[in-house]
Write a protein that holds these residues in place. Sequence first.
Motif, PDB file in Angstrom:
ATOM      1  N   UNK A  59       0.795  -1.228   0.000  1.00 42.75           N
ATOM      2  CA  UNK A  59       0.000   0.000   0.000  1.00 42.75           C
ATOM      3  C   UNK A  59       0.821   1.269   0.000  1.00 42.75           C
ATOM      4  N   UNK A  87       1.141  -9.049   4.120  1.00 41.39           N
ATOM      5  CA  UNK A  87      -0.193  -8.708   4.610  1.00 41.39           C
ATOM      6  C   UNK A  87      -1.202  -8.618   3.464  1.00 41.39           C
ATOM      7  N   UNK A 146      -2.310 -11.927   2.154  1.00 44.10           N
ATOM      8  CA  UNK A 146      -2.535 -12.861   3.270  1.00 44.10           C
ATOM      9  C   UNK A 146      -3.404 -14.036   2.843  1.00 44.10           C
ATOM     10  N   UNK A 162      -2.190 -17.897   2.835  1.00 46.71           N
ATOM     11  CA  UNK A 162      -2.788 -18.848   3.762  1.00 46.71           C
ATOM     12  C   UNK A 162      -3.503 -19.986   3.026  1.00 46.71           C
ATOM     13  N   UNK A 203       6.657  -6.000  13.817  1.00 47.57           N
ATOM     14  CA  UNK A 203       5.921  -4.776  13.513  1.00 47.57           C
ATOM     15  C   UNK A 203       6.740  -3.532  13.853  1.00 47.57           C
ATOM     16  N   UNK A 254      -7.499  -8.948   3.157  1.00 51.21           N
ATOM     17  CA  UNK A 254      -6.345  -9.269   3.992  1.00 51.21           C
ATOM     18  C   UNK A 254      -6.734  -9.334   5.470  1.00 51.21           C
ATOM     19  N   UNK A 262      -6.346 -12.630   7.861  1.00 44.80           N
ATOM     20  CA  UNK A 262      -5.472 -12.599   9.034  1.00 44.80           C
ATOM     21  C   UNK A 262      -6.263 -12.942  10.300  1.00 44.80           C
ATOM     22  N   UNK A 266      -2.898   3.881   7.837  1.00 44.06           N
ATOM     23  CA  UNK A 266      -1.813   3.104   7.236  1.00 44.06           C
ATOM     24  C   UNK A 266      -1.340   1.931   8.063  1.00 44.06           C
ATOM     25  N   UNK A 267      -1.880   1.783   9.273  1.00 45.54           N
ATOM     26  CA  UNK A 267      -1.385   0.720  10.152  1.00 45.54           C
ATOM     27  C   UNK A 267      -1.830  -0.661   9.691  1.00 45.54           C
ATOM     28  N   UNK A 268      -3.052  -0.771   9.192  1.00 51.56           N
ATOM     29  CA  UNK A 268      -3.599  -2.086   8.819  1.00 51.56           C
ATOM     30  C   UNK A 268      -3.863  -2.162   7.317  1.00 51.56           C
ATOM     31  N   UNK A 269      -3.582  -3.331   6.748  1.00 49.40           N
ATOM     32  CA  UNK A 269      -3.711  -3.524   5.301  1.00 49.40           C
ATOM     33  C   UNK A 269      -5.166  -3.432   4.863  1.00 49.40           C
ATOM     34  N   UNK A 284      -2.503  -6.506  13.159  1.00 49.25           N
ATOM     35  CA  UNK A 284      -1.235  -5.851  12.821  1.00 49.25           C
ATOM     36  C   UNK A 284      -0.042  -6.767  13.038  1.00 49.25           C
ATOM     37  N   UNK A 308       1.245  -6.842  15.869  1.00 48.84           N
ATOM     38  CA  UNK A 308       1.975  -6.130  16.913  1.00 48.84           C
ATOM     39  C   UNK A 308       1.476  -6.582  18.293  1.00 48.84           C
ATOM     40  N   UNK A 312       2.629  -6.118  21.134  1.00 45.71           N
ATOM     41  CA  UNK A 312       2.771  -5.137  22.217  1.00 45.71           C
ATOM     42  C   UNK A 312       1.445  -4.465  22.550  1.00 45.71           C
TER      43      UNK A 312
END
Lengths: 428, 428
Positions: free
Chosen positions: A201, A299, A302, A306, A328, B105, B109, B189-192, B224, B226, B228
């Motif tokens: 993206x 991503x 995906x 999969x 990440x 995607x 996921x 922009x964090x997730x596809x 993501x 991530x 954390x």
Amino acid sequence: MNIDSLLDSGAAALAHRLQQRDISAETLTRACLERIAQREPKLHAWAVLGHDQAIARAKELDRGPTQGLLHGLPLGVKDIYDTYDLPTAYGSPIYKGHQPANDAAAVAVCREAGAVVIGKTITTEFATFEPGPTRNPHNPAFTPGGSSSGSAAAVGAGMVPLALGTQTAGSLIRPAAYCGIVGYKPSFGMLARAGVKSLCESLDTVGGFGRSVDDVALLVSALSGNRALLNPDSTRAPRVALCRTPMWDHAEPEVHEAMAQAERVLKGAGVKIREIELPSSFGVLTDIHAEIMAFEAARALADERIRHEEQLGPVLQKMLAQGQELPYERYQALMTLAAEARAQLASQFKNVEIILAPSAPGVAPLADSGTGDAVFCRLWTLLGAPCIHLPFHQGPHGLPVGLQVIGPVGADLPTLRAAAWVHERLRG
Amino acid sequence: MNIDSLLDSGAAALAHRLQQRDISAETLTRACLERIAQREPKLHAWAVLGHDQAIARAKELDRGPTQGLLHGLPLGVKDIYDTYDLPTAYGSPIYKGHQPANDAAAVAVCREAGAVVIGKTITTEFATFEPGPTRNPHNPAFTPGGSSSGSAAAVGAGMVPLALGTQTAGSLIRPAAYCGIVGYKPSFGMLARAGVKSLCESLDTVGGFGRSVDDVALLVSALSGNRALLNPDSTRAPRVALCRTPMWDHAEPEVHEAMAQAERVLKGAGVKIREIELPSSFGVLTDIHAEIMAFEAARALADERIRHEEQLGPVLQKMLAQGQELPYERYQALMTLAAEARAQLASQFKNVEIILAPSAPGVAPLADSGTGDAVFCRLWTLLGAPCIHLPFHQGPHGLPVGLQVIGPVGADLPTLRAAAWVHERLRG
């Protein structure tokens, strides 16, 4: 005018004659289909041809008023763009025979502007690495480059005056270089990607191929709705920076020659040329690009990863696995570095309008060695800058060589103007 | 534990029990399907239910090892995400019965992480304005908000513990507010977005709904990769700015009350609260958002606009026509203003971790008046900041009210931590 010089006269000239009704869309479409019939058996540029649809559409256009900037112009569409009337396989066996419900935005807008879609052109697997069957129009022993292989070969062979491609690493500029045509990757974010199979993206960019800067400017003017891009003339010599980039040790002798020739010719034409060296922090951007690409592709693809892993090529499988493993936090840190580099790029253009840099390491490699190396493109794609490949030189085996013009992000109009001026001098 | 308290215990708690094999995926899936059978006739949250697939999938998960963070959790998917096994109509009659070839995607996921897709939830037309049939779970006379109407109503009614949505203007935060649940729009922009029907490339954001900050953090952690983000605890009170925004005169009395309550409660908990006023240049960002949205939507939906205009709702037709008329230069100038504002936003967070601001003008309006107003969300969506709606108050008709927490772009982890801390105090 005979059919060959008609096909070689370029999209901008053809558009003018079509609008004057000096030639008909049907004549031109039939000429393209004939050229395809002659050359396709050796070049394999097309995934699908829409022969009858194209002729029907051309006849319809001939009967009606001028539709728009691309009225009657035959168009090749990379098989990574959805089309409602032609199957779209994204270069993957997973999608063999897949028929999308709608047109990608770029295809719909081209049709609205009067383009005649001739068919879908071969792409590498999901616009990555696994080559399709396409061969170089200058010599079928060599690759046309990738991932927009079929679009570049089709324009290079005069099968169509214009074709759509995309660039995520070097998929417009490299095949343009190998096929000896003009390729234009607009600024990131300029053209809508809806309906283009997503790979990365933050990198995927819509663009296209033609025979001149005017041709690609016409295409992108129609796509963007920005009429100002048309006929990018300039009477003034641009200020030019030659940039060997941190990748210079990848450059073959023919690229050294092309750089030297450009410097000589442009100086002779009164251009003030300076050499620039990019900030040393730019040295890592090519590797950063590859890591970001792997992370985002893992991503975006995906579902394919999969549910259909066994149908993915080995190189793609490996890249997706690498992307999967990337933490990440690492990705986020790389994106921050890329954003900082984008801010730094602007200062490179303080005293010049454009940068002139290699498009590829050399002429097209042999077809069985892959689609060549994007090493001279990743940097500029990551930076989001507009790039235009200009062919003007010959290398070994009579294969084409050229350079790319790079402008500031968002400054597509002055970049096209400068590129047109420079190209006119370089091709003599 | 009876079935109702099971369904109301929230995704994070359920995920823990599923992984301990304390409850089975099948039990939970059947409980969700039962709740749906009870409440769906009045709420109309679902475009399609995958009843048998969901039970089969749950049984399969119960037989195998723990798949991932979402193991056994039932999930609602907004019908703007492609699904390979369920039809996807994007809220438009044009795509009635349309069956995509692959999963978006985000869906792929989530499934990989063990989610059980229960079905597709109602979206407004292409995630814009034309409402679907969905009603508010607190009172079916009222709207659940839009565009992620069905996902918010389904989570609000306890039909599923988690649901995917998207936000282009206010399509996550507003329905979360109206349905009294937590909605999370991550940083842009964090997730596809691959496989999500494109509306506006510079605005569309993938996100979701749950009953607590822990729930949505779990979902976005899985999406993501991530880790954390999981269980965003904080022992330290965050520094908070109250921001009435330039849109404050749109706020109803219940939003005034919610702001006053938040200030009182947080001060009582020892939080240092300051009032901030955004730069005066931010006043125009809400209108700029609307113009950018119209411009980009007219391009992304080009095929639908050209080939199916008569099947588009009147409000969407009007927006696309406005977008078509906007000159490219104007769009480019607006994008420059937005980029400048993004740079300015960072300085708002010099002395605070989060901003607390209205999510919507008031409680949910009546269903026949539309899906409510995104006026308090457009600004933050344009800026790309992470936003989390926190429900904690009641307004007229017993309908829920809350506020949104906004953090710096890219700082999703500290924003979630602060939001979890604040929510714990606010809901008492």
